[in-house]
Enzyme design. Sequence first.
Site, PDB file in Angstrom:
ATOM      1  N   GLY A 220     -31.550  58.478   2.171  1.00 27.31           N
ATOM      2  CA  GLY A 220     -30.464  58.582   3.253  1.00 27.31           C
ATOM      3  C   GLY A 220     -29.622  59.767   2.751  1.00 27.31           C
ATOM      4  N   GLY A 222     -25.772  60.973   0.404  1.00 27.04           N
ATOM      5  CA  GLY A 222     -24.586  60.433  -0.467  1.00 27.04           C
ATOM      6  C   GLY A 222     -24.957  60.644  -1.717  1.00 27.04           C
ATOM      7  N   GLY A 223     -24.086  60.161  -2.593  1.00 27.67           N
ATOM      8  CA  GLY A 223     -24.185  60.443  -4.166  1.00 27.67           C
ATOM      9  C   GLY A 223     -25.659  59.875  -4.599  1.00 27.67           C
ATOM     10  CB  ILE A 224     -27.117  56.231  -4.700  1.00 27.74           C
ATOM     11  CG1 ILE A 224     -25.883  55.719  -5.370  1.00 27.74           C
ATOM     12  CG2 ILE A 224     -28.466  55.878  -4.760  1.00 27.74           C
ATOM     13  CD1 ILE A 224     -25.826  54.275  -5.113  1.00 27.74           C
ATOM     14  CD  GLU A 243     -32.197  56.328  10.135  1.00 24.15           C
ATOM     15  OE1 GLU A 243     -30.883  56.507  10.513  1.00 24.15           O
ATOM     16  OE2 GLU A 243     -32.884  55.116   9.712  1.00 24.15           O
ATOM     17  N   GLY A 341     -31.273  52.512  10.207  1.00 27.67           N
ATOM     18  CA  GLY A 341     -32.919  52.118   9.841  1.00 27.67           C
ATOM     19  C   GLY A 341     -33.152  51.453   8.646  1.00 27.67           C
ATOM     20  CE  LYS A 366     -10.664  51.737 -10.773  1.00 27.66           C
ATOM     21  NZ  LYS A 366     -10.405  50.567 -11.603  1.00 27.66           N
TER      22      LYS A 366
END
Length: 443
Positions: A220, A222-224, A243, A341, A366
Amino acid sequence: MTVNANGAYKSKIKTIDEALKTIKSKDFIIAAMAGSEPIPLLEKLHKIKEYGVRGCELSNCLPMRDYEFIKNPHYSDTIFTAGWFYSPVMRKAHDFGNVSFAPQHLHSSFTKRLYARDNRRLVLLCTCASMDKHGYLSLSLGTTYERQAIDEGAYVIAVVNSKLPRTFGDTLVHISEIDVIVESDYKVPTLPEVPINDKDQKIGEFIAEMVEDGSTIQLGIGGIPNAVAKALKSKKHLGIHTEMFTDGMVDLIQCGAVDNSHKTIYRGQSIATFALGSQRLYDFIDDNPSVILKYGKWTNNPYIVGQNHKMVSINTSIEVDLFGQCASESIGSMQFSGTGGQTDTAVGAQNCSEGKSFIALYSTTKVKNEEGEKVTISKIVPMLKHGAAVSLSRNDVDYVVTEYGIVRLRGRTIKERVERLISIAHPDFRDELSFEAKKNRIW
């Protein structure tokens, strides 16, 4: 360009206002998703109220702009919005009651039942790259459900933008299939690069250690996911069946880690259903036959996903409980994003005999407490928040990863899952999680 195609194209050109006047009361409108959104049309779509139009339903996915028809409840009697994947504007508008989330798996999301049950006319608002000499345009950044809507006889209003990349696969649309054309060379929406932090890097490295050379991957954004892509650069002969096609995948192709040579489906080519990212990504996929965009119903079909060689699915979650249930789209009863997905690819990867499915999340986050103070809470919890949507059931989870490690839950008892999940929770919360597990007899 043939004379007939050229003439047909010119005859269909209208202004934005003229195009919007072709929309009728009770139409079922589908807006192309994400970077494929027809921004000029959607920015003025609320004006159909002035034309006396009422009772339309609009289905969208991951809207990129703060559109008036979504955020202003004044237009709810003209357009009620049903979203497949919430963005910030959808989350805000939800409180006004003029939008609602549509739970579904991406591969089975588009169906005639959406509109035929009410005997509605289907209208597609989409974008296309410029027409070629043979009379074909390209749906460019996505064909998740757009081409399928055309196949099912939608009335098509297309914004043609010469700045859009021309892509291959199920993206081709002949001029004869389009009813109205609006020309607008606006800047194509891009996503800012998400920086990788220390937690991302650790998670990325844990996952990369588990990915074998020759694997087919789904990522996907994003950071990860960006950290995973970075950590995979040392791998060899990876393939892509995903996807969403992202900048991280461009990096993997250009560094040689991805060559798609070991894939079982579309060997030598990267497969996705839509693309979203930077201008560099759009330049890479432009007129590039090695990147193929396919129907979402095919790309995300778990049966198809599972046919790939050593399929690896990598997704993220908001919260995971000690049973292994993953709440990846809502915070309690508040819809935050969408199913997308996740289940398609997670289950699909496990349909592969050597496949692996990863759910990644930080161990903590947080939040504001009742006094408005920021406090740290665990994202591995005894039980999901009240009203939380289960995006991936405990029956379908495989590996779970935090910055503290990686554990496999598939085939394990609840007792084993509790022990393993607590081992990758933040140390400050492990005793509390153990106490709650015993208290609630989670074993």
